[in-house]
Design a protein around this motif. Structure first.
Motif: not given
Lengths: 508, 324
Positions: A214-218, A191-196, A204-209, A169-177
């Protein structure tokens, strides 16, 4: 009327009459002198031994386990040193060494032994589920290092999603980009996920939750093409691992994930960076479309240590022999979720890294690069800026290379529809896997290094057996090109995604 | 169709087959080649100014004069528009108005090009993984070239028939010249020497009008059509002549020569389902062979190409071609 089998042709009859080789070990075969030598440390065990000439691999294994005094039997593979190359012992010593006259019974044989993974991954055979959710093409996917129940995908709908693979099942949707998510990377601590993304930022996202950290690393001025985490064993206890990103703008940036600032900007490439990898010896390797590979020393403040020039065209991808060990961090194939303290994890990560990196007594991290010039190069950048070996054979560009988790093999996938297997230490050609009918995009190894899975434009995944060098399982199911594939750390699952917007989870 | 037939036969043959080629290939329009040849070798008359310019060049102050003329243009047009009255003025102003509107539109378009519009935040479609991103253009170009190639192939496939090339037939061979008139001095009448298909309900024209005679003895209504997959031959009714590769005139006349594509009725072979697919009746064939054939229309007709010389054999043999 029953159908009768046509009579054999003349050629077949002649073939049948020929003298056939029978794999029988002659009874009068004399004993041979051997000695065991470890492939990693180069130590010899047990001195010289007299063994029957027809000794089987199983018997050799038993003997060695006895000599080493192991509590549990560890599987090994054996190879006989012949000059400066080695010949694998398959089945028994007579049929693979003595009969082809590689060595005679008079010779003193040096047996190089390599431990195989103690666990065995079964090939995935079926699509256990196809999960819809993404609104656009899936571009990347990666399993969590600590838990095969978690997997993250990035897609063209500018979201990344975490999936629960246990319940499918889908667990979480990481929206922001705000644009396509091009790459995802789990931190080695899990513990963390990075998305480019295509929007030039990293999040950066918390992998558990599944919550944003925070906001984007630009900082990049073009899209982010590749992400890599600092290996866990280099992290000072109490800190979080750092992140490195390569971008289309030709820069590599190192980010502090706690303070969320750019620590270093490594500029030097004159064209887009296609791949970055953080090695266990604290170097960052970056492959670029400017035909070079650069090694940056992070402990020396990002000094460009070496520029590897040999490729004649874009460098598409690079792999380090310790990739798998670095990615898995302190976790192992059991997929343990047990709470370990960070110090314990770091110690374990170091141990795992050493296991793969040490070869013949010294730490030798190898690098292999794939290029648009249809070739690959094997490097040992710590030793020399000249390549160890040039690996030729592909007839179209090589898109992806990866080292097997034990570092003994290199597999390359190419747009000429083939996958080629190479020796991971010397770079010699071993074999070709043919079967795909369209460009092969990516491959992923099973954690025991016995199997690999490939994804292709022809909408299928294929599982290949490395030992027999044959197709193990064909996995059709996707409705369109498959762009990303990953094998979980415990070897139980394979995840894939592509143009048909479905995440597929394959299991045995 | 008005067809002029020159009295001298050989000239006509040359017209139909340029360069005296004795093969007529499919998909090649013989007429257009002829036209192209003529266009190339015709001299343009009265281009003396251009010719002079080529020989001697322009006068030395040409550019200056040109500049002055364009500079004076507005004054001149203004003078004209002030001077004109009546219907001429009306027409002139209407023209000027439309010109001005066009001008303003162009200027606006140019302005818009320079203005940076705000990004609406829409995510582009067709996401690609990083390893394919910079190849996008290449892929597009590649796709374009392959699509062109495929289109060409399709065009070729349209003509990929069992017999791609046939022998050219001259009009002399095709037609016999009939002398008419009381003194047998006229020779405008032709008789078709080849086998023909004449549609049902055809009535011959009055003798004075009938330019082409299609003899009764050479008319055919049925063809022996071979199904290439089934390897079976059926006698099927001819519906019409789709194309005779020799000439459109022969197509019109329904001349059946080797290589001609004919329409045959396959209704006898089976039933048509509602989906427009033919189900081949199982009783007609050995075992339970059910084959679906792609159909052009609901009407169960198929195209077949003639493979023999009907005028010599006295029958029409053809092969079913589903590609057309």
């Amino acid at each position: 009327m029953a159908t009768v089998v046509p009579p054999p042709s003349k050629k077949q009859k002649k073939e049948a009459q020929k003298v056939r080789d029978v794999d029988i070990v002659p009874a009068d075969l004399p004993h041979v002198m051997i000695k065991f030598q470890a492939s990693d440390t180069g130590d010899s065990v047990g001195g010289s031994l007299r063994v029957p000439g027809g000794i089987t691999e199983k018997q050799l294994e038993q003997l060695l386990n006895q000599l080493l005094g192991e509590d549990e039997a560890v599987p090994y593979t054996f190879a006989v040193v012949d000059g400066d190359k080695t010949v694998d012992v398959k089945d028994n010593l007579y049929s693979s060494i003595l009969k082809p006259k590689i060595k005679t019974t008079e010779d003193f044989l040096t047996m190089v032994y390599t431990p195989r993974a103690v666990f065995k991954v079964r090939p995935v055979t079926r699509s256990s589920n196809a999960i819809a959710g993404h609104g656009s093409t899936i571009l990347c996917c990666q399993f969590a290092p600590n838990d095969s129940g978690r997997m993250c995908t990035g897609a063209g709908d500018s979201t990344a999603r975490i999936w629960d693979c246990n319940t499918h099942t889908p667990f979480k949707t990481l929206t922001g980009h705000t644009n396509w998510v091009l790459c995802v990377a789990y931190s080695p601590c899990g513990t963390m996920i990075a998305t480019g993304s295509m929007d030039n930022t990293i999040r950066l996202w918390d992998a558990k939750l599944g919550a944003a950290l925070g906001s984007a690393l630009s900082g990049h001025s073009k899209w982010v093409s590749s992400l890599t985490w600092e290996p866990l064993h280099l992290v000072t206890p109490g800190n979080l691992p750092r992140l490195a990103s390569g971008s289309k703008d030709g820069c590599v940036k190192v980010w502090d994930t706690t303070r969320r600032v750019c620590l270093l900007t490594l500029s030097g490439h004159t064209n887009s960076v296609s791949c970055v990898k953080w090695s266990g010896s604290n170097l960052i390797y970056s492959a670029s479309h400017d035909k070079t590979i650069r090694a940056w020393d992070i402990s020396a403040g990002g000094k460009c240590l070496q520029i590897l020039k040999s490729h004649a065209h874009w460098v598409n991808h690079l792999a380090i022999s310790t990739d798998h060990a670095l990615r898995s961090g302190g976790f192992d194939h059991t997929g343990t979720t047990a709470k370990l303290s960070q110090a314990e994890l770091i110690a374990k990560a170091k141990e795992q890294y050493q296991k793969v990196a040490v070869l013949n007594g010294s730490e030798r991290e190898r690098l292999v690069t794939a290029s648009d010039d249809f070739t690959m190069y094997l490097w040992e950048p710590l030793k020399s800026s000249k390549p160890v070996c040039r690996m030729t054979g592909h007839q179209k560009l090589v898109n992806h290379v990866s080292f097997s988790p034990d570092g003994r093999y290199v597999v390359s996938s190419s747009f000429d529809n083939s996958i080629k297997l190479w020796d991971g230490i010397k770079g010699t050609f071993i074999g070709t896997f043919r079967g795909h009918v369209a460009p092969v995009y990516q491959t992923a190894w099973s954690p025991d290094s016995r199997l690999l899975v490939s994804c292709s434009k022809d909408t299928t995944l294929k599982v290949w057996d490395v030992r027999t060098r044959k197709l193990s399982v064909d996995l059709p199911g996707h409705a369109d090109e498959v762009y990303a594939v990953d094998w979980s750390m415990d070897g139980k699952r394979v995840a894939s995604g592509g143009k048909d917007k479905m995440v597929r989870i394959w299991s045995s | 169709m008005q067809v002029t037939i020159p009295t001298n036969g050989p000239r006509c043959v040359q017209l139909a087959i340029p360069g005296g080629k004795d093969k007529v290939s499919w998909g090649q329009d013989v007429r257009s080649e002829e036209e192209a040849y003529l266009a190339k070798h015709t001299f343009k008359m009265n281009e003396y100014m251009e010719e002079h310019r080529k020989k001697h060049g322009r006068r030395l102050d040409h550019e200056e004069r040109q500049r002055k003329r364009t500079a004076r243009e507005s004054h001149k047009s203004s003078a004209v528009s002030q001077k004109l009255y009546g219907i001429k003025a009306k027409l002139h102003h209407a023209k000027r108005h439309s010109e001005k509107v066009q001008l303003k539109k162009t200027l606006k378009a140019h302005d818009e090009r320079n203005v940076k519009s705000k990004d609406d935040g829409a995510v582009a479609e067709g996401a690609l993984p990083t390893y394919l991103l910079d190849r996008e253009n290449q892929r597009d170009a590649k796709a374009l070239s392959t699509s062109i190639k495929e289109r060409r192939k399709d065009k070729a496939a349209k003509y990929s028939v069992p017999l791609p090339k046939v022998r050219g037939i001259s009009e002399e061979e095709m037609f016999k010249v009939l002398k008419t008139g009381s003194k047998k001095s006229k020779s405008w009448k032709r008789m078709v020497n080849k086998a023909t298909f004449v549609g049902e309900g055809f009535t011959r024209k009055p003798v004075k009008m009938e330019r082409f005679i299609r003899p009764m003895a050479m008319r055919y209504k049925k063809a022996n059509v071979t199904h290439p997959d089934l390897k079976a031959t059926f006698q099927l009714q001819i519906i019409g002549v789709k194309k005779n590769p020799q000439s459109p005139l022969y197509t019109q006349l329904g001349v059946l020569t080797k290589g001609t594509v004919i329409e045959v009725n396959v209704a006898e072979l089976g039933m048509v389902t509602t989906g427009g697919k033919v189900v081949w009746a199982s009783t007609l064939f050995v075992d339970t062979m059910v084959i679906e054939v792609r159909l052009i229309t609901q009407f169960p007709k198929e195209y077949a190409q003639i493979t023999n010389n009907p005028e010599n054999d006295g029958c029409i043999n053809a092969v079913l071609c589903k590609c057309l």
